[in-house]
Structure formats: structure tokens, C-alpha cells
Design a protein around this motif. Structure first.
Motif: not given
Length: 165
Positions: A131-155
């Protein structure tokens, strides 16, 4: 031994400096993805949007567990500017049938793209989901590898809340 240690350190530093893939707090590397309707999505076309990319495959168990989270985040945030993209990669072939069948079977409404294996390889993605989360300016703000359920969704929800405002 001292020379060997310095050489290893220099090699590690150069790998970090020239990494082709997404890096936290850095602009997202250029990309181009085609969705199931044939529309091309790029950094430029998505500028000004918060983007959540999920690299996945139909044969990947954790990827399939993550898809409902992607749908929930899309449902919650799309009207506020989030673009959730399921970037199908690492299938037996690069045609759209894998992503198309999976999306249709589960009735997902977020954007699905296909044929992303070369992009994933060029970014150094070796495990999925990624997973890669990118802000409105095109800057990477969060990277996630794998999946850990509710914890990841909350983050992710907290991170998206902070970016969408």
C-alpha cells in the motif's frame, strides 16, 4: 576489514539514494496505470487528490482480505477526494480479466487497474499486498506491506483524515 565495512556502507547508502520505488516524505515516482474502462491514471492526472494504491493479485490471500478494507475506505472518503486504486500485478498474464472478474464477483466500486507487474518491479515491490498513501501534492505519506486487518484500517483512516481535511 575497515575497507570492507566502508564499501558495504557506501553500497547501502547508494541503494537508498537511488531507490526507484516510493519513499516516505518523497514525491511518488512517476507512474501510469490503465483502469478496467481503459482510462489511464498518472501522477499528473491525479494531482490534487489523495491517492491510496494497493498492489495485489487474485491468488494472494492477504490481498483478498485487504480488498474489503479498500472498499470501506473508498466508500468513506471518495466524496472527500480519496482515489482508491487496486493495482493488479503479478498475475499469470497482464490482461484485465483477473482484475475485472475479481471486481465484478465482489461488487467493488473503487478503481481497479491491471497490468502493473512492470511498475511494481521497477518500484522494487517484492511482496503484496503493498500500500502507498499519497497526499494532494504527490508526496508519499504512508507505506504498508502485508495486511494486518483492523489495525491497518485504523492507521489508514487516521492518515487519510489528516490529508483530506
Amino acid at each position: 576489514m575497515k575497507k570492507l565495512t566502508l564499501s558495504v556502507a557506501a553500497l547501502a547508502l547508494s541503494a537508498c539514494l537511488f531507490a526507484a520505488g516510493p519513499q516516505l516524505r518523497q514525491p511518488l515516482p512517476a507512474f501510469s496505470m490503465k483502469d478496467l474502462a481503459g482510462k489511464t491514471h498518472t501522477n499528473k492526472s491525479l494531482k490534487g487528490k489523495v491517492i491510496l494504491l494497493d498492489f495485489w493479485a487474485t491468488w494472494c490471500g492477504p490481498c483478498k482480505q485487504a480488498s474489503p478494507m479498500m472498499q470501506r475506505l473508498h466508500t468513506k472518503y471518495a466524496k472527500r477526494g480519496l482515489v482508491a486504486i487496486g493495482a493488479n500485478a503479478f498475475e499469470k498474464s497482464e490482461d484485465k480479466s483477473f482484475a475485472e472478474g475479481y471486481r465484478k464477483e465482489h461488487k467493488y466500486t473503487y478503481t481497479f487497474t491491471f497490468g502493473n507487474s512492470k511498475l511494481a518491479d521497477s518500484w522494487g515491490i517484492t511482496g503484496i499486498p503493498y500500500f502507498v498513501l499519497v497526499d494532494k501534492k504527490g508526496v508519499v505519506q504512508w507505506i504498508g506491506r502485508g495486511f494486518n486487518g483492523a489495525t491497518m484500517e485504523s492507521e489508514l483512516s487516521k492518515a487519510i483524515d489528516g490529508l483530506i481535511k
